[in-house]
Structures are given as C-alpha cells and as structure tokens.
Design an enzyme around this catalytic site. Sequence first.
Site, mmCIF file in Angstrom:
data_model
loop_
_atom_site.group_PDB
_atom_site.id
_atom_site.type_symbol
_atom_site.label_atom_id
_atom_site.label_comp_id
_atom_site.label_asym_id
_atom_site.label_seq_id
_atom_site.Cartn_x
_atom_site.Cartn_y
_atom_site.Cartn_z
ATOM 1 N N HIS A 108 9.099 4.429 -9.702
ATOM 2 C CA HIS A 108 8.347 3.526 -10.588
ATOM 3 C C HIS A 108 8.317 4.003 -12.059
ATOM 4 C CE1 HIS A 108 4.873 0.402 -10.309
ATOM 5 N NE2 HIS A 108 5.408 0.367 -11.506
ATOM 6 N N LYS B 96 8.080 -0.146 -4.926
ATOM 7 C CA LYS B 96 8.304 1.033 -5.784
ATOM 8 C C LYS B 96 7.497 2.237 -5.314
ATOM 9 C CE LYS B 96 8.542 -2.350 -9.535
ATOM 10 N NZ LYS B 96 7.452 -3.322 -9.391
ATOM 11 N N ASP C 210 8.846 -9.104 -6.457
ATOM 12 C CA ASP C 210 8.763 -7.743 -6.981
ATOM 13 C C ASP C 210 7.324 -7.250 -6.862
ATOM 14 O OD1 ASP C 210 10.252 -5.678 -8.974
ATOM 15 O OD2 ASP C 210 8.144 -5.882 -9.539
ATOM 16 N N TYR D 86 0.391 -1.599 -6.824
ATOM 17 C CA TYR D 86 -0.242 -2.902 -7.065
ATOM 18 C C TYR D 86 -1.307 -3.210 -6.007
ATOM 19 C CZ TYR D 86 3.869 -3.761 -10.086
ATOM 20 O OH TYR D 86 4.872 -3.675 -11.029
#
Length: 278
Positions: free
Chosen positions: A108, A75, A45, A50
Amino acid sequence: MTIPALELNDGHSIPQLGYGVFKVPADETERAVSQALEIGYRHIDTAAIYGNEEGVGAAIAASGIPRDELFITTKLWNDRHHGDEPNAAIAESLEKLGLENVDLYLVHWPTPAKDDYVHAFAKLIELRDAGLTRSIGVSNFLVPHLERVVAETGVTPAVNQIELHPAYQQRDVVDWATEHGIRIESWGPLGQGKYDLFGTPAIAEAAAAHDVTPAQAVLRWHLQKGFIVFPKSVRAERLRENLDVFGFELTDAEMAKIDALDPLDGSGRVGSHPDDVN
Ligand SMILES: NC(=O)c1ccc[n+]([C@@H]2O[C@H](COP(=O)([O-])OP(=O)(O)OC[C@H]3O[C@@H](n4cnc5c(N)ncnc54)[C@H](OP(=O)(O)O)[C@@H]3O)[C@@H](O)[C@H]2O)c1
C-alpha cells in the site's frame, strides 16, 4: 457497455475503469458495491486498512457474477511488511472477501523509514506464485523505491497506484513506470473533491465542448493518458456518470490544456507524501 481492458506486464489484463471504496463506511459497503456491480462496474479497488473488505465480499457473493468476470484489488497495510506477516495479511483479506484469490495485491505504501518495502514486495512474489493473487504491484512508490524493488527482486510490479489528477501528475514516476512496463493507476482521480477541479477553465471548457460533466472530462483525460481509474462515489447517479465516459474523446488540444494544469511545485497534492507515511 464494454469497459476497455489493459494488458499488464505479467500477461493478465485489468479493466481500465473500476470502483474504489476508500472512505465508504463498512456498514454501507455491501449496498454501495452491489449498486456499482448492478450499474456495470466489474473492477473493485479496496484495501485492508479501509475496513470494508467484508462488505465488498458480501456484495460479490450476492451478485452471482462469475468470479472470472470480476477484478478485485486489495492492499497490504504498512504494519505488516515484516517477516511472514504478508502471508497472514492476505489470508485475512481473502477470508473477509470470501475469495480464494484476488486479481491484484499491492504494497500500500513504501514506508521508507522502516526500510522493509523490498522484503514486502518479495513476499508478494511468493503469494503470487502460491496462487493467492494473480498479479502484484505497489502503491505510492516514488522512482527510488521502484528502482530498488526491481533491482533487488528481479520482478517488475504490474502497477503503481499513485495520487494522480490534473493538478498533480507525478510525471517523473509516470515516465519511469512507463519505460519499465508498469501500469499507472490514478488514485484520487477527481482530486478527492479537495479543490475546484471542475471550475478550472481547461476542464470546464472541455466538458462543455463535449456536452459532458467536468468529472467525465477529467476521467476521460486519465483514460486517454493510459491510466487506470476507479473513482469513488456512494451515489448511483454519479456511479453512472463516472462509467459513461466511453462515448466521446478529448482532442489533442484539450488534452494538452489539461496536461498544463500541474504547477509542478507539488502544490496540487491532496494526500500524504510517501516519504512521510511510515
Ligand atoms: N493507494 C492509496 O493510497 C489510495 C489513496 C486514496 C484513494 N485510493 C483509491 O482510489 C479511489 C478513488 O480515489 P478517492 O476516493 O480518494 O478520490 P476521488 O475518486 O478523486 O474522489 C471521490 C470524491 O469525489 C466525489 N465524486 C465522485 N464522483 C463525482 C462526480 N461525478 N461529480 C462530482 N463529484 C464526484 C465523491 O463524492 P460522493 O461519494 O459523495 O459522490 C468523493 O467525495 C479510492 O476509493 C481508493 O480505492 C487509493
């Protein structure tokens, strides 16, 4: 070891336990994900925000694991809901991941002040139909957001990925999602280490009774609730520990004691409230 798979409402399946890479630094991600794949994780994930999709992609490429044995989620970030931005965003994510498609693509956050999450989810339906993602879902959606998305697009998200751990169980969201066939993914399943989850008697006692660690008892609680989890660690011994949760079962009484840990006043939340993220 076989990690159980759960069926999604679109007929695809998802490994119930995976590896989340939030806060894994970009320059450590390839090593961390390679380590996780070696240990046996097959579900990763990540998210555009990120900043580590390239590292995930490098580890996938180096692993030699057939694509159909992996389950990869990424996402759509909050500033890319409008217009055709979701098309550009998924193309960039796929490029970084080195993949032709992902298994699951999520909105998200709902960013309700901008009022564009229904449009964003409608774009995800197009991306799914174009084969760029197999399944689509949402993250951090509360009941009113889920209601609008389903009513206005006619499509029910496959998952809702929400903050969920023993001190913050979001039962209203879980109940609505379950009634509508939406799987719950628990983010921060260990409370992100931000409070003393492991010293809590209900958890410590369950762990002692089964000769497992408190983290394993908590992960087992998620699995028995039917939630999907992907705890994050950069340490090999914890990655092994977090995967080793299929050899014991919590009793109904142990489950009930952990169920009772949420004070229901919202005080257990460790992340942001979805209405405040815009
Ligand atoms: N959709 C969203 O908005 C959202 C938000 C947050 C997270 N997520 C996803 O959910 C995943 C998991 O959540 P999270 O990373 O925030 O929190 P988490 O998995 O609850 O907690 C991670 C923390 O727990 C520690 N830890 C891991 N295994 C442990 C063990 N066996 N014993 C003791 N400590 C342990 C880790 O430290 P070490 O690394 O030092 O071991 C890290 O500090 C993320 O990686 C991300 O994929 C999604």
